[in-house]
Motif scaffolding. Structure first.
Motif, PDB file in Angstrom:
ATOM      1  N   VAL A  85       0.864  -1.179   0.000  1.00  8.85           N
ATOM      2  CA  VAL A  85       0.000   0.000   0.000  1.00  8.85           C
ATOM      3  C   VAL A  85       0.899   1.227   0.000  1.00  8.85           C
ATOM      4  O   VAL A  85       1.790   1.352   0.847  1.00  8.85           O
ATOM      5  CB  VAL A  85      -0.929   0.021   1.237  1.00  8.85           C
ATOM      6  N   VAL A  86       0.663   2.114  -0.953  1.00  9.53           N
ATOM      7  CA  VAL A  86       1.428   3.359  -1.027  1.00  9.53           C
ATOM      8  C   VAL A  86       0.444   4.518  -1.130  1.00  9.53           C
ATOM      9  O   VAL A  86      -0.510   4.469  -1.894  1.00  9.53           O
ATOM     10  CB  VAL A  86       2.442   3.356  -2.204  1.00  9.53           C
ATOM     11  N   GLU A  87       0.675   5.526  -0.311  1.00  7.31           N
ATOM     12  CA  GLU A  87      -0.129   6.739  -0.355  1.00  7.31           C
ATOM     13  C   GLU A  87       0.813   7.910  -0.572  1.00  7.31           C
ATOM     14  O   GLU A  87       1.970   7.872  -0.145  1.00  7.31           O
ATOM     15  CB  GLU A  87      -0.922   6.924   0.942  1.00  7.31           C
ATOM     16  N   GLY A  88       0.300   8.932  -1.230  1.00  7.74           N
ATOM     17  CA  GLY A  88       1.162  10.065  -1.505  1.00  7.74           C
ATOM     18  C   GLY A  88       0.403  11.340  -1.751  1.00  7.74           C
ATOM     19  O   GLY A  88      -0.822  11.356  -1.881  1.00  7.74           O
ATOM     20  N   LYS A  89       1.168  12.404  -1.813  1.00  7.01           N
ATOM     21  CA  LYS A  89       0.648  13.755  -2.009  1.00  7.01           C
ATOM     22  C   LYS A  89       1.477  14.422  -3.094  1.00  7.01           C
ATOM     23  O   LYS A  89       2.688  14.242  -3.162  1.00  7.01           O
ATOM     24  CB  LYS A  89       0.760  14.532  -0.690  1.00  7.01           C
ATOM     25  N   LYS A  90       0.800  15.185  -3.918  1.00  5.72           N
ATOM     26  CA  LYS A  90       1.484  15.913  -4.983  1.00  5.72           C
ATOM     27  C   LYS A  90       1.630  17.367  -4.565  1.00  5.72           C
ATOM     28  O   LYS A  90       0.654  18.051  -4.289  1.00  5.72           O
ATOM     29  CB  LYS A  90       0.683  15.816  -6.277  1.00  5.72           C
ATOM     30  N   THR A  91       2.868  17.826  -4.501  1.00  2.31           N
ATOM     31  CA  THR A  91       3.140  19.227  -4.201  1.00  2.31           C
ATOM     32  C   THR A  91       4.140  19.749  -5.220  1.00  2.31           C
ATOM     33  O   THR A  91       5.116  19.068  -5.547  1.00  2.31           O
ATOM     34  CB  THR A  91       3.719  19.412  -2.782  1.00  2.31           C
ATOM     35  N   ARG A  92       3.860  20.938  -5.712  1.00  2.99           N
ATOM     36  CA  ARG A  92       4.730  21.573  -6.722  1.00  2.99           C
ATOM     37  C   ARG A  92       4.999  20.640  -7.900  1.00  2.99           C
ATOM     38  O   ARG A  92       6.133  20.455  -8.321  1.00  2.99           O
ATOM     39  CB  ARG A  92       6.036  22.035  -6.091  1.00  2.99           C
ATOM     40  N   ASP A  93       3.948  19.994  -8.382  1.00  4.90           N
ATOM     41  CA  ASP A  93       4.003  19.111  -9.552  1.00  4.90           C
ATOM     42  C   ASP A  93       4.877  17.876  -9.367  1.00  4.90           C
ATOM     43  O   ASP A  93       5.292  17.261 -10.342  1.00  4.90           O
ATOM     44  CB  ASP A  93       4.457  19.881 -10.800  1.00  4.90           C
ATOM     45  N   ALA A  94       5.180  17.504  -8.130  1.00  2.00           N
ATOM     46  CA  ALA A  94       5.964  16.292  -7.872  1.00  2.00           C
ATOM     47  C   ALA A  94       5.255  15.460  -6.810  1.00  2.00           C
ATOM     48  O   ALA A  94       4.789  15.986  -5.796  1.00  2.00           O
ATOM     49  CB  ALA A  94       7.368  16.653  -7.402  1.00  2.00           C
ATOM     50  N   TRP A  95       5.172  14.150  -7.057  1.00  2.00           N
ATOM     51  CA  TRP A  95       4.542  13.242  -6.101  1.00  2.00           C
ATOM     52  C   TRP A  95       5.548  12.834  -5.039  1.00  2.00           C
ATOM     53  O   TRP A  95       6.711  12.569  -5.340  1.00  2.00           O
ATOM     54  CB  TRP A  95       4.030  11.993  -6.816  1.00  2.00           C
ATOM     55  N   GLY A  96       5.093  12.772  -3.793  1.00  2.00           N
ATOM     56  CA  GLY A  96       5.922  12.303  -2.688  1.00  2.00           C
ATOM     57  C   GLY A  96       5.171  11.254  -1.890  1.00  2.00           C
ATOM     58  O   GLY A  96       3.961  11.364  -1.679  1.00  2.00           O
ATOM     59  N   VAL A  97       5.873  10.226  -1.455  1.00  3.07           N
ATOM     60  CA  VAL A  97       5.264   9.143  -0.676  1.00  3.07           C
ATOM     61  C   VAL A  97       5.052   9.619   0.754  1.00  3.07           C
ATOM     62  O   VAL A  97       5.979  10.105   1.395  1.00  3.07           O
ATOM     63  CB  VAL A  97       6.160   7.888  -0.696  1.00  3.07           C
ATOM     64  N   THR A  98       3.832   9.476   1.253  1.00  6.73           N
ATOM     65  CA  THR A  98       3.543   9.804   2.649  1.00  6.73           C
ATOM     66  C   THR A  98       3.409   8.547   3.502  1.00  6.73           C
ATOM     67  O   THR A  98       3.539   8.612   4.715  1.00  6.73           O
ATOM     68  CB  THR A  98       2.248  10.633   2.776  1.00  6.73           C
ATOM     69  N   MET A  99       3.137   7.399   2.859  1.00 10.04           N
ATOM     70  CA  MET A  99       3.021   6.142   3.589  1.00 10.04           C
ATOM     71  C   MET A  99       3.290   4.989   2.632  1.00 10.04           C
ATOM     72  O   MET A  99       2.764   4.958   1.527  1.00 10.04           O
ATOM     73  CB  MET A  99       1.618   6.004   4.194  1.00 10.04           C
ATOM     74  N   LEU A 100       4.136   4.063   3.067  1.00  5.30           N
ATOM     75  CA  LEU A 100       4.427   2.862   2.287  1.00  5.30           C
ATOM     76  C   LEU A 100       4.494   1.702   3.255  1.00  5.30           C
ATOM     77  O   LEU A 100       5.244   1.749   4.237  1.00  5.30           O
ATOM     78  CB  LEU A 100       5.754   3.010   1.538  1.00  5.30           C
ATOM     79  N   GLU A 101       3.686   0.671   3.000  1.00  3.48           N
ATOM     80  CA  GLU A 101       3.721  -0.493   3.881  1.00  3.48           C
ATOM     81  C   GLU A 101       3.416  -1.769   3.117  1.00  3.48           C
ATOM     82  O   GLU A 101       2.767  -1.748   2.072  1.00  3.48           O
ATOM     83  CB  GLU A 101       2.774  -0.335   5.068  1.00  3.48           C
ATOM     84  N   LEU A 102       3.920  -2.868   3.675  1.00  3.86           N
ATOM     85  CA  LEU A 102       3.649  -4.203   3.160  1.00  3.86           C
ATOM     86  C   LEU A 102       2.694  -4.878   4.130  1.00  3.86           C
ATOM     87  O   LEU A 102       2.927  -4.865   5.343  1.00  3.86           O
ATOM     88  CB  LEU A 102       4.947  -5.010   3.054  1.00  3.86           C
ATOM     89  N   ARG A 103       1.637  -5.459   3.591  1.00  2.49           N
ATOM     90  CA  ARG A 103       0.672  -6.203   4.402  1.00  2.49           C
ATOM     91  C   ARG A 103       0.734  -7.665   3.973  1.00  2.49           C
ATOM     92  O   ARG A 103      -0.003  -8.101   3.093  1.00  2.49           O
ATOM     93  CB  ARG A 103      -0.733  -5.640   4.213  1.00  2.49           C
ATOM     94  N   PRO A 104       1.643  -8.435   4.596  1.00  2.00           N
ATOM     95  CA  PRO A 104       1.791  -9.835   4.191  1.00  2.00           C
ATOM     96  C   PRO A 104       0.587 -10.674   4.616  1.00  2.00           C
ATOM     97  O   PRO A 104      -0.055 -10.389   5.628  1.00  2.00           O
ATOM     98  CB  PRO A 104       3.058 -10.284   4.916  1.00  2.00           C
ATOM     99  N   VAL A 105       0.303 -11.707   3.837  1.00  2.53           N
ATOM    100  CA  VAL A 105      -0.789 -12.620   4.165  1.00  2.53           C
ATOM    101  C   VAL A 105      -0.443 -13.321   5.474  1.00  2.53           C
ATOM    102  O   VAL A 105       0.627 -13.907   5.617  1.00  2.53           O
ATOM    103  CB  VAL A 105      -0.993 -13.650   3.027  1.00  2.53           C
ATOM    104  N   GLY A 106      -1.334 -13.221   6.452  1.00  2.00           N
ATOM    105  CA  GLY A 106      -1.136 -13.902   7.733  1.00  2.00           C
ATOM    106  C   GLY A 106      -0.062 -13.300   8.616  1.00  2.00           C
ATOM    107  O   GLY A 106       0.363 -13.924   9.585  1.00  2.00           O
ATOM    108  N   GLY A 107       0.384 -12.101   8.317  1.00  2.00           N
ATOM    109  CA  GLY A 107       1.430 -11.481   9.134  1.00  2.00           C
ATOM    110  C   GLY A 107       1.081 -10.055   9.496  1.00  2.00           C
ATOM    111  O   GLY A 107       0.052  -9.521   9.089  1.00  2.00           O
ATOM    112  N   GLU A 108       1.962  -9.441  10.288  1.00  2.00           N
ATOM    113  CA  GLU A 108       1.752  -8.050  10.687  1.00  2.00           C
ATOM    114  C   GLU A 108       2.234  -7.099   9.604  1.00  2.00           C
ATOM    115  O   GLU A 108       3.152  -7.410   8.849  1.00  2.00           O
ATOM    116  CB  GLU A 108       2.517  -7.768  11.983  1.00  2.00           C
TER     117      GLU A 108
END
Length: 157
Positions: A85-108
């Motif tokens: 899952v990746v979330e981001g925000k665009k500022t000054r015509d450039a995208w930046g990642v605000t959150m990046l995470e892996l959600r494995p099956v059966g794991g945290e």
């Protein structure tokens, strides 16, 4: 002969869509950056088993007008799989990642945001709805006297 204008309209639409930037979500800058991080991240390889591959099917939304995106894609390793899952925000015509995470099956969940920031040196701050607004510059007081000059009324008055 009606078909010729229809064909011309379709060709013009396709050309316009290509020029405006109609591209698949798998080529979105946030996805490209997330895939690079997931493939090279040691913690992801440990969790899923290496080598890690990322599927090209991307789910979610990326709103160019509002500059907000939330996207997901699958990652598969030799031991397990999960959703990135990746979330981001665009500022000054450039995208930046605000959150990046892996959600494995059966794991945290495994947060990768700090790993990405350490690798790229880019820190996109999270939106804080409780943050205090910047103090505005001191407002000028209104003038003491205001004179309003009206045009003459209708003829005969």
């Amino acid at each position: 002969m009606i078909r010729l204008p229809i064909v011309a309209c379709v060709v013009a639409f396709v050309a316009l869509a290509g020029a405006v930037g109609c591209r698949p979500l798998s080529q979105h800058p946030l996805v490209v950056e997330a895939v690079e991080e997931v493939r090279g991240n040691a913690r992801v390889a440990e969790t899923l088993g290496g080598p890690v591959t990322c599927k090209t099917a991307v789910r979610g939304t990326a709103n160019e007008t509002d500059g907000i995106a939330s996207l997901q894609f699958d990652a598969i390793g030799s031991k397990s799989q999960g959703v990135v899952v990746v979330e981001g925000k665009k500022t000054r015509d450039a995208w930046g990642v605000t959150m990046l995470e892996l959600r494995p099956v059966g794991g945290e969940k495994l947060s990768l945001t700090a790993d990405l920031e350490a690798r790229t040196g880019t820190d996109t701050p999270k939106f804080d709805p409780g943050a205090q607004p910047a103090s505005p510059a001191a407002a000028q007081p209104p003038p003491g006297d205001i004179e309003i000059v009206l045009p003459p009324g209708p003829p005969g008055q």
